[in-house]
Design a protein around this motif. Structure first.
Motif, PDB file in Angstrom:
ATOM      1  N   ASN A 241       0.832  -1.189   0.000  1.00 44.54           N
ATOM      2  CA  ASN A 241       0.000   0.000   0.000  1.00 44.54           C
ATOM      3  C   ASN A 241       0.872   1.247   0.000  1.00 44.54           C
ATOM      4  O   ASN A 241       1.947   1.282   0.579  1.00 44.54           O
ATOM      5  CB  ASN A 241      -0.917   0.000   1.223  1.00 44.54           C
ATOM      6  N   ASP A 242       0.366   2.284  -0.642  1.00 47.18           N
ATOM      7  CA  ASP A 242       1.091   3.551  -0.677  1.00 47.18           C
ATOM      8  C   ASP A 242       1.092   4.198   0.707  1.00 47.18           C
ATOM      9  O   ASP A 242       0.050   4.256   1.370  1.00 47.18           O
ATOM     10  CB  ASP A 242       0.431   4.511  -1.672  1.00 47.18           C
TER      11      ASP A 242
ATOM     12  N   ILE B 191       5.838   6.164  -1.273  1.00 47.44           N
ATOM     13  CA  ILE B 191       5.547   5.262  -2.385  1.00 47.44           C
ATOM     14  C   ILE B 191       4.173   5.635  -2.924  1.00 47.44           C
ATOM     15  O   ILE B 191       3.204   5.740  -2.160  1.00 47.44           O
ATOM     16  CB  ILE B 191       5.578   3.788  -1.941  1.00 47.44           C
ATOM     17  N   THR B 192       4.079   5.860  -4.228  1.00 47.18           N
ATOM     18  CA  THR B 192       2.835   6.304  -4.858  1.00 47.18           C
ATOM     19  C   THR B 192       2.389   5.371  -5.991  1.00 47.18           C
ATOM     20  O   THR B 192       1.651   5.779  -6.886  1.00 47.18           O
ATOM     21  CB  THR B 192       3.000   7.735  -5.414  1.00 47.18           C
ATOM     22  N   THR B 193       2.812   4.134  -5.946  1.00 42.62           N
ATOM     23  CA  THR B 193       2.528   3.196  -7.040  1.00 42.62           C
ATOM     24  C   THR B 193       1.036   3.066  -7.320  1.00 42.62           C
ATOM     25  O   THR B 193       0.584   3.176  -8.473  1.00 42.62           O
ATOM     26  CB  THR B 193       3.111   1.811  -6.709  1.00 42.62           C
ATOM     27  N   GLU B 194       0.244   2.827  -6.282  1.00 46.71           N
ATOM     28  CA  GLU B 194      -1.193   2.616  -6.481  1.00 46.71           C
ATOM     29  C   GLU B 194      -1.881   3.915  -6.903  1.00 46.71           C
ATOM     30  O   GLU B 194      -2.845   3.891  -7.678  1.00 46.71           O
ATOM     31  CB  GLU B 194      -1.829   2.065  -5.203  1.00 46.71           C
ATOM     32  N   ILE B 195      -1.405   5.046  -6.401  1.00 47.96           N
ATOM     33  CA  ILE B 195      -1.948   6.344  -6.813  1.00 47.96           C
ATOM     34  C   ILE B 195      -1.768   6.537  -8.317  1.00 47.96           C
ATOM     35  O   ILE B 195      -2.704   6.920  -9.033  1.00 47.96           O
ATOM     36  CB  ILE B 195      -1.250   7.489  -6.046  1.00 47.96           C
TER      37      ILE B 195
ATOM     38  N   LEU C  37       1.805  13.898  -9.284  1.00 44.50           N
ATOM     39  CA  LEU C  37       1.031  13.369  -8.161  1.00 44.50           C
ATOM     40  C   LEU C  37       1.938  13.104  -6.968  1.00 44.50           C
ATOM     41  O   LEU C  37       1.575  13.382  -5.818  1.00 44.50           O
ATOM     42  CB  LEU C  37       0.312  12.081  -8.575  1.00 44.50           C
ATOM     43  N   THR C  38       3.135  12.587  -7.237  1.00 45.72           N
ATOM     44  CA  THR C  38       4.101  12.340  -6.165  1.00 45.72           C
ATOM     45  C   THR C  38       4.540  13.649  -5.527  1.00 45.72           C
ATOM     46  O   THR C  38       4.607  13.776  -4.300  1.00 45.72           O
ATOM     47  CB  THR C  38       5.316  11.582  -6.721  1.00 45.72           C
TER      48      THR C  38
ATOM     49  N   PHE D 218       6.086   0.761 -10.558  1.00 42.49           N
ATOM     50  CA  PHE D 218       6.440   1.339  -9.265  1.00 42.49           C
ATOM     51  C   PHE D 218       6.573   2.854  -9.413  1.00 42.49           C
ATOM     52  O   PHE D 218       6.938   3.354 -10.473  1.00 42.49           O
ATOM     53  CB  PHE D 218       7.766   0.752  -8.743  1.00 42.49           C
ATOM     54  N   ALA D 219       6.292   3.558  -8.327  1.00 39.03           N
ATOM     55  CA  ALA D 219       6.422   5.027  -8.335  1.00 39.03           C
ATOM     56  C   ALA D 219       6.652   5.512  -6.914  1.00 39.03           C
ATOM     57  O   ALA D 219       6.182   4.905  -5.951  1.00 39.03           O
ATOM     58  CB  ALA D 219       5.167   5.677  -8.914  1.00 39.03           C
TER      59      ALA D 219
END
Length: 292
Positions: A2-3, A21-25, A47-48, A172-173
């Protein structure tokens, strides 16, 4: 995974650090806006940036981060608040038919460098506090860093990224901000800055299992890091059927009646989340009865 975001200090308060971590966003944003590669990366980085900056706010404060560099992507706009909620959109998610090899464009070319990076903060005043800097490259992390250094006068290191697979799906982000606090050692800050520039990309570290805490530990050393807070972050829009209904009611009886007569129905689309709301003739008649 989870982010979530981590707030910390390092070297006995000489540095302030944020890691997320903003992967799901970014996955949710891509799903909603159906972006292509460069627009996905640009929107993901914005967004990050928005969620990192938003969590420096307090209470009900919120902000809007926007970049428009004159490139084919158009403008990218992101809203964020102190609670870890963020939403955003890009004007031209597919960048039009003039770029047949659109998946080969890099972020700098897609964004462009003839424009500004701006942040509008809504902190309870009648008008927002607006800070902006001219774009230096179209590389969002560089422009975000320039904004922090110039408009907020806080010497900052920014590193962000979005990793896509061959099909342009988000893998991934995430990102980090390291800031020098008053009285901090300039030599210390420069050493940290050099290390951040030489380290692997944030998404590749996340791909190998790094959590936000580890990203910061990798930079400053676990023994020098003090975690202050962990908080979940998410893609969340403030739009709703109730909000749109109230907006229609505010048009007044005459304008609603004209919509019913002309179109027989109505629909409204939210730029930020791409959600569409439909209103039938019966829905509009009910809303008209509630209008003054």
């Amino acid at each position: 995974m989870n982010d979530y975001l981590v707030k910390a200090i390092a070297f006995e308060g000489q540095l302030r650090a944020y890691s997320v971590i903003t992967t799901e966003i970014v996955k949710e944003a891509r799903r909603r806006h159906d972006t292509v590669s460069a627009s996905t990366e640009a929107l993901g980085q914005m967004l990050t940036a928005g969620v990192l900056l938003g969590t420096t706010l307090k209470g009900t404060e919120k902000l809007t981060v926007k970049v428009n560099g004159g490139g084919p992507i158009g403008s990218v706009s992101v809203d964020a608040n102190a609670d870890g909620a963020v939403r955003g959109y890009v004007t031209n998610p597919k960048m039009g038919l003039n770029f047949p090899n659109v998946d080969q464009l890099d972020v700098e070319t897609a964004v462009g460098s003839d424009g500004v990076f701006s942040v509008s903060k809504y902190v309870g005043m009648h008008a927002p506090f607006v800070g902006q800097v001219p774009l230096v490259s179209g590389t969002i992390e560089d422009d975000f860093s320039l904004y922090l250094n110039n408009s907020e006068q806080t010497q900052s290191i920014v590193k962000m990224g979005v990793l896509l697979d061959a099909s342009c799906n988000v893998q991934f982000a995430g990102g980090i901000i390291i800031q020098m606090m008053p009285g901090a050692s300039k030599d210390l800050f420069e050493r940290v800055e050099n290390y951040v520039h030489e380290m692997d990309s944030i998404p590749s570290m996340i791909a190998h299992g790094a959590k936000p805490e580890f990203l910061l530990e990798e930079i400053v050393g676990a023994e020098n890091l003090t975690i202050l807070e962990q908080m979940p972050v998410r893609f969340q829009c403030q739009c709703s059927e109730e909000r749109i209904s109230n907006a229609i009611i505010s048009l007044g009886k005459e304008e609603i009646a004209d919509i019913i007569h002309t179109d027989g129905q109505a629909e409204a689309n939210c730029h930020y989340c791409n959600e569409t709301y439909f209103f039938t003739k019966e829905d509009l008649e009910k809303l008209m009865s509630e209008a003054n």
